[in-house]
Structure formats: C-alpha cells, structure tokens
Write a protein that holds these residues in place. Structure first.
Motif, PDB file in Angstrom:
ATOM      1  N   THR A   1      49.023  24.257  11.831  1.00 55.36           N
ATOM      2  CA  THR A   1      49.858  23.172  12.378  1.00 55.36           C
ATOM      3  C   THR A   1      51.316  23.338  11.956  1.00 55.36           C
ATOM      4  OG1 THR A   1      49.551  21.712  10.474  1.00 55.36           O
ATOM      5  CG2 THR A   1      47.868  21.626  12.205  1.00 55.36           C
ATOM      6  N   GLU A   2      52.169  22.565  12.631  1.00 52.39           N
ATOM      7  CA  GLU A   2      53.589  22.561  12.273  1.00 52.39           C
ATOM      8  C   GLU A   2      53.790  22.036  10.849  1.00 52.39           C
ATOM      9  OE1 GLU A   2      56.168  23.687  13.624  1.00 52.39           O
ATOM     10  OE2 GLU A   2      55.747  23.991  15.765  1.00 52.39           O
ATOM     11  N   LYS A   3      52.966  21.054  10.461  1.00 52.52           N
ATOM     12  CA  LYS A   3      53.082  20.512   9.104  1.00 52.52           C
ATOM     13  C   LYS A   3      52.771  21.577   8.067  1.00 52.52           C
ATOM     14  CE  LYS A   3      51.609  16.710   6.110  1.00 52.52           C
ATOM     15  NZ  LYS A   3      51.455  17.584   4.929  1.00 52.52           N
TER      16      LYS A   3
ATOM     17  N   ILE B   1      53.384  24.696   8.279  1.00 53.54           N
ATOM     18  CA  ILE B   1      54.565  25.569   8.179  1.00 53.54           C
ATOM     19  C   ILE B   1      55.704  24.843   7.471  1.00 53.54           C
ATOM     20  CG2 ILE B   1      56.300  26.815   9.500  1.00 53.54           C
ATOM     21  CD1 ILE B   1      54.175  27.364  11.609  1.00 53.54           C
ATOM     22  N   THR B   2      55.896  23.555   7.780  1.00 53.17           N
ATOM     23  CA  THR B   2      56.958  22.776   7.130  1.00 53.17           C
ATOM     24  C   THR B   2      56.742  22.710   5.622  1.00 53.17           C
ATOM     25  OG1 THR B   2      57.291  21.431   9.116  1.00 53.17           O
ATOM     26  CG2 THR B   2      58.103  20.536   7.033  1.00 53.17           C
TER      27      THR B   2
ATOM     28  N   THR C   1      56.364  33.292  10.917  1.00 50.98           N
ATOM     29  CA  THR C   1      55.015  33.421  10.374  1.00 50.98           C
ATOM     30  C   THR C   1      54.290  34.544  11.088  1.00 50.98           C
ATOM     31  OG1 THR C   1      54.183  31.772  11.946  1.00 50.98           O
ATOM     32  CG2 THR C   1      54.886  30.972   9.782  1.00 50.98           C
TER      33      THR C   1
ATOM     34  N   VAL D   1      51.566  28.843  15.590  1.00 53.46           N
ATOM     35  CA  VAL D   1      50.939  27.521  15.467  1.00 53.46           C
ATOM     36  C   VAL D   1      49.784  27.425  16.467  1.00 53.46           C
ATOM     37  CG1 VAL D   1      51.299  25.049  15.821  1.00 53.46           C
ATOM     38  CG2 VAL D   1      53.051  26.408  14.670  1.00 53.46           C
TER      39      VAL D   1
END
Length: 406
Positions: free
Chosen positions: A220-222, A224-225, A265, A269
């Motif tokens: 998910t984007e989270k 990666i954040t 990455t 995602v």
C-alpha cells in the motif's frame, strides 16, 4: 460595823497598756482613712489595671499573626522569534554559525507486518562471513553453495572475491523454502571446492537465518510512506555525522532541513509481497550555530514577555524548537525560527500583594481583593490565635505564601 465586814470594790480592768515579758503592747482602735489615702488607693488600682491592659496589648501584638496562602494561577508565556545565522554576527538577532548541504542516497529492504497477511513459505536468509586462510584470493560466483554444520544448504546471492588471508560478508538464502532454513548461527563449508580449498575457505554466521515463512499482502501507499519516513531518519543521522566532521566545536546546535529528491521501490503499489526495497535520495541542509547563544537569546525574549508583578516559574529550555526557515550553503547564511514556552506566576513583589492592602481587614475583605486578580486561583486566610477577626495592623505580622497548583 467592823472594818472586816466592809467589802472592797472590784478591781478596775487592766489599763490599755500592760507589760509582758518586758514588751509593751498597745491596742489601737480602727480609724477611718483620710481623703488623701483614699486617693492614693484609687491611683494604685488604676495603675495596676493600666499595667495589666498594657501587658495584654503587648501580648496581643507579639503573638497575633495572619497567614494569607495563595494558590497561583500560572500564565503560559510563549516566544516565537527568528534569528539569522551568519559567519560573523554584527547585529542583534544574528547568531554565529555555518551552513552545509548535500544529497544522500540509500536503499533498504522493509518487511511487511504479519497482521492482515497470508503466510507463505520463502527462502530463509542472512549474512555469512567467508574467511580465506590461504595465500591466494578465492572468487565465488553467485549461487555458490554453502553447507552449514547442521546440514542445511544455502547459496550466496552475488559473486564475491575473498582476499588472501582476508574475509568478506555475503548475503545468502536457503536452497529450499520453509522453516527448515531458519537455523541458529552456524559454521559453513564450500562443498563446490576441492578438499584442500574447503579447509582454507570457510564461513560463519553470527545471527540466525530468518524468513522461512513470510507474510504476503498487497503493498500500500501507507507502507511506502512509513518506509520513506524510516529511511529518511537513517539518512538524517548519516548527514549529521558527516556534517559534524571538521566543524567548529563551539557550533554545538544543529537544525536539519530535508526534502526528497527521488524515491522508488522494487515492486509497485498493489503487488502481493512480503517485503519490498526502497531507494531514497534526500537533499539535506544542516544549519549549525552556537546553541547556548540561541538559548540565551530566546530566554531574554521570554523574560521580556513576562508581565509586571509576575515571575518565571518554569522555562522549557529542553523543549525549545529550532527550525530552518531558509538556508544558502553558498553564502553560509540561514534564517532559523525559535519557539520557547514556559509559565509565570504572581510575584510577592507585585503591588497586588502589598501588605498595606490587607492590614486591619476581615478575611472576607482579603478574599474579595485577591479573587479579583487573574493570577490567583485560590486563597485562604488563617489567624493565630484563631479567635482573631481581622488582619493585624503590623505588616511584619502578615505572612503571604504563594504555591503552584497541584
């Protein structure tokens, strides 16, 4: 009539004055006091009464006390200021310092948490230190086999060259997936080498092999954040250590500002995976300054913001925040913002607590005077002795206490 028949009259009473043992006693009857004696008697009585009253007054003045106890209502004091960091300060609001800037890049593999994921067998892995006890370097190609002393086979991920009488570290993974590859620290041989070379080229791990089971879910984007934040912290520590080299020791204050230049990455995602690798480039600007001078500057501003009649009770120096607002590494100048907070309370030197305001007043009058002050949260008045009804007229018999709220 014969002389013997004549009776003598009774003897008269003894005279007022008799003798007894040679001493003469005289009985005297009570006589009324003269007017002058009565006057003296009254004066004496009045004198005794006045003396007693004076003693009572002295006793009253010596033991009478009033204690006014105030629970302060502290005020929050904040400082928001800016200062310029320059090489050679010449004006107020300038701090001696230096500016450094550089881009830092790093890669790191992150494992996804098991919560909400599906368990999948994978190849356990870790690090093995390969030692060469021979006189010639030994090249090992990728997928070279390493056999643990417990009989579990691993392969190195990338080719390495082990120098003569030296050692290198290699990342290895088990040949087969599953829990079987999760072994404790072990010793390794290289079965692909001849018997003599196997005695010289050996390996050892200091940590367990892990990852025989991974938990797979959608990236998910989270994820990666969170990874960017974690890797950014690592890069900032790296930058701080590098910037500090050769820096003037007097510049013991530091504020870092960073911005992401690039991030990527190894998997996008939405991919079903148990881990991913993030590569991050971070542009870091370090502003260095004399920390003690910045603290003093902020504290002076703090004192100026305290109202008359108040005193500082706490200055949160350890919580002071310094941020870079602008910086130019070429000119070596920067602008920093400073935040400092603390509390102040009513001071005993305040005119609101002048003892002249309270002498001779009743407790209710004292309470009314003080409760109207914003710096007072609670107030109590007590007397010694307890039966007193008013504050003594002597100011040194009035005690004022200020305490902080619990």
């Amino acid at each position: 009539m014969s002389a013997s028949s004549l009776k003598r009259p009774p003897a008269p009473p003894p005279p007022p004055s008799t003798r007894y043992g040679g001493a003469k006693f005289v009985s005297a009857g009570k006589k009324p006091l003269s007017r002058s004696l009565r006057l003296y008697q009254r004066i004496a009585v009045v004198f005794v009464a006045l003396t007693f009253a004076l003693l009572l007054a002295v006793l009253y003045l010596s033991v009478s006390r009033a204690t006014i106890k105030i629970v302060a209502n502290p005020k929050l004091i904040t400082v928001n200021a800016v200062a310029d960091v320059v090489a050679n300060p010449t004006a107020d609001g300038q701090i001696a310092g230096a500016v450094k800037e550089k881009t830092f890049t790093s890669s790191k593999t992150f494992t996804l948490p098991s919560e909400g994921s599906q368990a999948v067998e994978a190849k356990a892995g870790g690090t093995v230190t390969i030692t060469n006890a021979g006189t010639s370097a030994q090249a090992l190609v990728a997928t070279t086999r390493l056999l643990s002393d417990t009989g579990v086979l691993f392969r190195i991920d990338k080719a390495v060259n082990v120098p003569a009488n030296g050692k290198v570290e290699a990342i290895v993974h088990a040949d087969l997936p599953g829990k079987g590859g999760e072994i404790d620290p072990a010793k390794f041989t290289v079965p692909g080498l001849n018997a003599n070379a196997q005695k010289l080229i050996t390996g050892a791990s200091s940590n367990p092999m892990v990852g025989g089971v991974v938990y797979v879910r959608s990236l998910t984007e989270k994820d990666i954040t969170d990874a960017v934040a974690a890797l950014s912290d690592d890069l900032l520590k790296q930058a701080e250590a590098e910037f500090a080299q050769g820096l003037d020791l007097a510049l013991n204050g530091i504020s870092l500002k960073s911005s992401v230049v690039d991030q990527k990455t190894d998997v996008p995602v939405g991919t079903q995976t148990g881990s991913f690798t993030l590569t991050l480039s971070l542009d870091v600007t370090g502003v260095y300054y004399q920390g003690d001078l910045v603290k003093t500057y902020a504290q002076n501003l703090f004192q100026k913001r305290i109202s008359e009649g108040y005193e500082a009770t706490k200055v949160n120096v350890d919580g002071m925040q310094v941020k870079v607002e602008a910086a130019d590494a070429k000119t070596g100048e920067a602008r920093i913002s400073i935040y400092l907070d603390g509390t102040a309370r009513l001071s005993l030197e305040s005119s609101a607590l002048s003892k002249d305001r309270f002498v001779g007043r009743s407790p209710n009058e004292v309470l009314t005077l003080l409760r109207s002050n914003d710096g007072v949260r609670e107030v109590t008045v007590s007397f010694t002795p307890f039966w007193l009804k008013r504050v003594p007229t002597l100011k040194d018999h009035i005690k004022i206490e200020i305490v902080d709220p619990k």
